[in-house]
Design a protein around this motif. Sequence first.
Motif, mmCIF file in Angstrom:
data_model
loop_
_atom_site.group_PDB
_atom_site.id
_atom_site.type_symbol
_atom_site.label_atom_id
_atom_site.label_comp_id
_atom_site.label_asym_id
_atom_site.label_seq_id
_atom_site.Cartn_x
_atom_site.Cartn_y
_atom_site.Cartn_z
ATOM 1 N N LEU A 59 -30.855 -28.107 16.462
ATOM 2 C CA LEU A 59 -30.812 -29.001 17.628
ATOM 3 C C LEU A 59 -29.371 -29.346 17.999
ATOM 4 N N LEU A 60 -28.539 -29.601 16.996
ATOM 5 C CA LEU A 60 -27.130 -29.926 17.264
ATOM 6 C C LEU A 60 -26.404 -28.736 17.886
ATOM 7 N N ALA A 61 -26.623 -27.550 17.335
ATOM 8 C CA ALA A 61 -25.989 -26.354 17.889
ATOM 9 C C ALA A 61 -26.503 -26.076 19.299
ATOM 10 N N TRP A 62 -27.819 -26.236 19.495
ATOM 11 C CA TRP A 62 -28.411 -26.025 20.827
ATOM 12 C C TRP A 62 -27.836 -27.018 21.839
ATOM 13 N N ALA A 63 -27.718 -28.282 21.440
ATOM 14 C CA ALA A 63 -27.191 -29.307 22.355
ATOM 15 C C ALA A 63 -25.759 -28.984 22.772
ATOM 16 N N ALA A 64 -24.933 -28.553 21.823
ATOM 17 C CA ALA A 64 -23.549 -28.196 22.151
ATOM 18 C C ALA A 64 -23.509 -26.991 23.085
ATOM 19 N N ALA A 65 -24.300 -25.979 22.784
ATOM 20 C CA ALA A 65 -24.321 -24.774 23.616
ATOM 21 C C ALA A 65 -24.857 -25.078 25.006
ATOM 22 N N THR A 66 -25.891 -25.882 25.060
ATOM 23 C CA THR A 66 -26.485 -26.230 26.351
ATOM 24 C C THR A 66 -25.487 -27.005 27.206
ATOM 25 N N ALA A 67 -24.815 -27.968 26.610
ATOM 26 C CA ALA A 67 -23.819 -28.747 27.349
ATOM 27 C C ALA A 67 -22.690 -27.848 27.859
ATOM 28 N N ALA A 68 -22.284 -26.887 27.041
ATOM 29 C CA ALA A 68 -21.187 -25.989 27.418
ATOM 30 C C ALA A 68 -21.570 -25.028 28.540
ATOM 31 N N THR A 69 -22.849 -24.763 28.695
ATOM 32 C CA THR A 69 -23.282 -23.813 29.733
ATOM 33 C C THR A 69 -23.726 -24.502 31.019
ATOM 34 N N ARG A 70 -23.405 -25.773 31.162
ATOM 35 C CA ARG A 70 -23.716 -26.530 32.378
ATOM 36 C C ARG A 70 -25.203 -26.468 32.727
ATOM 37 N N PRO A 71 -26.018 -27.164 31.950
ATOM 38 C CA PRO A 71 -27.472 -27.053 32.118
ATOM 39 C C PRO A 71 -27.972 -27.458 33.498
ATOM 40 N N ASP A 72 -27.212 -28.264 34.222
ATOM 41 C CA ASP A 72 -27.650 -28.641 35.560
ATOM 42 C C ASP A 72 -27.747 -27.423 36.477
ATOM 43 N N ARG A 73 -27.069 -26.348 36.100
ATOM 44 C CA ARG A 73 -27.104 -25.138 36.920
ATOM 45 C C ARG A 73 -27.704 -23.930 36.215
ATOM 46 N N THR A 74 -27.767 -23.971 34.882
ATOM 47 C CA THR A 74 -28.089 -22.744 34.157
ATOM 48 C C THR A 74 -29.290 -22.838 33.223
ATOM 49 N N CYS A 75 -29.974 -23.960 33.149
ATOM 50 C CA CYS A 75 -31.035 -24.107 32.141
ATOM 51 C C CYS A 75 -32.239 -23.194 32.385
ATOM 52 N N THR A 76 -32.310 -22.575 33.547
ATOM 53 C CA THR A 76 -33.398 -21.625 33.795
ATOM 54 C C THR A 76 -32.912 -20.181 33.773
ATOM 55 N N ARG A 77 -31.623 -19.975 33.578
ATOM 56 C CA ARG A 77 -31.068 -18.626 33.636
ATOM 57 C C ARG A 77 -31.107 -17.931 32.281
ATOM 58 N N LEU A 78 -31.618 -16.727 32.291
ATOM 59 C CA LEU A 78 -31.695 -15.917 31.078
ATOM 60 C C LEU A 78 -30.324 -15.353 30.710
ATOM 61 N N TRP A 79 -29.641 -14.798 31.716
ATOM 62 C CA TRP A 79 -28.336 -14.182 31.474
ATOM 63 C C TRP A 79 -27.297 -14.817 32.368
ATOM 64 N N PRO A 80 -26.129 -15.124 31.874
ATOM 65 C CA PRO A 80 -25.683 -15.083 30.494
ATOM 66 C C PRO A 80 -25.952 -16.381 29.728
ATOM 67 N N ALA A 81 -26.253 -17.450 30.471
ATOM 68 C CA ALA A 81 -26.363 -18.761 29.825
ATOM 69 C C ALA A 81 -27.428 -18.800 28.736
ATOM 70 N N GLY A 82 -28.598 -18.240 28.984
ATOM 71 C CA GLY A 82 -29.664 -18.267 27.994
ATOM 72 C C GLY A 82 -29.284 -17.533 26.720
ATOM 73 N N VAL A 83 -28.642 -16.393 26.875
ATOM 74 C CA VAL A 83 -28.219 -15.617 25.709
ATOM 75 C C VAL A 83 -27.145 -16.381 24.934
ATOM 76 N N VAL A 84 -26.215 -17.008 25.634
ATOM 77 C CA VAL A 84 -25.180 -17.810 24.966
ATOM 78 C C VAL A 84 -25.821 -18.959 24.193
ATOM 79 N N VAL A 85 -26.742 -19.666 24.818
ATOM 80 C CA VAL A 85 -27.414 -20.780 24.146
ATOM 81 C C VAL A 85 -28.153 -20.283 22.906
ATOM 82 N N TRP A 86 -28.858 -19.177 23.023
ATOM 83 C CA TRP A 86 -29.589 -18.617 21.886
ATOM 84 C C TRP A 86 -28.645 -18.245 20.741
#
Length: 139
Positions: A59-86
């Motif tokens: 959860l901590l790693a996911w939260a950091a990755a999600t914050a870094a990928t600007r979830p307001d714009r990318t939380c539904t995107r598979l590439w590249p944000a989703g892969v980075v978060v994963w």
Amino acid sequence: MPSTPDSPASRSSSSLSAWRGASLVSDALLIFMFAALGRRTHESGMDPGGILWTALPFLLAWAAATAATRPDRTCTRLWPAGVVVWVVTVIGGLLLRVLFGDTAAPSFQLVTAVVLGVFLLGRRAVTTLVVRARRPSRT
């Protein structure tokens, strides 16, 4: 011309915000499910504190990755944000797990990568399909 509360632009914006919020909650719940399934499979007990302890590094790693990928714009995107978060969730979660004093055997690393990949990337793929299907067609 600014959108009014009942305009299509306003409804679309609020609908997208709801999808973003639901996406973030879904990711967190999927990480909890990953932890619960792992604990159940290994007969480690299903107490909420144990599940939280197992899920916490991820959860901590996911939260950091999600914050870094600007979830307001990318939380539904598979590439590249989703892969980075994963990837960050898996690698960061495994590192934090070891720092917290738990183990991370190679088989656990593989299962973690596969299950979180299916959960986090699968959720994004489904969300993308649903959002596209609900989007009014432009004719």
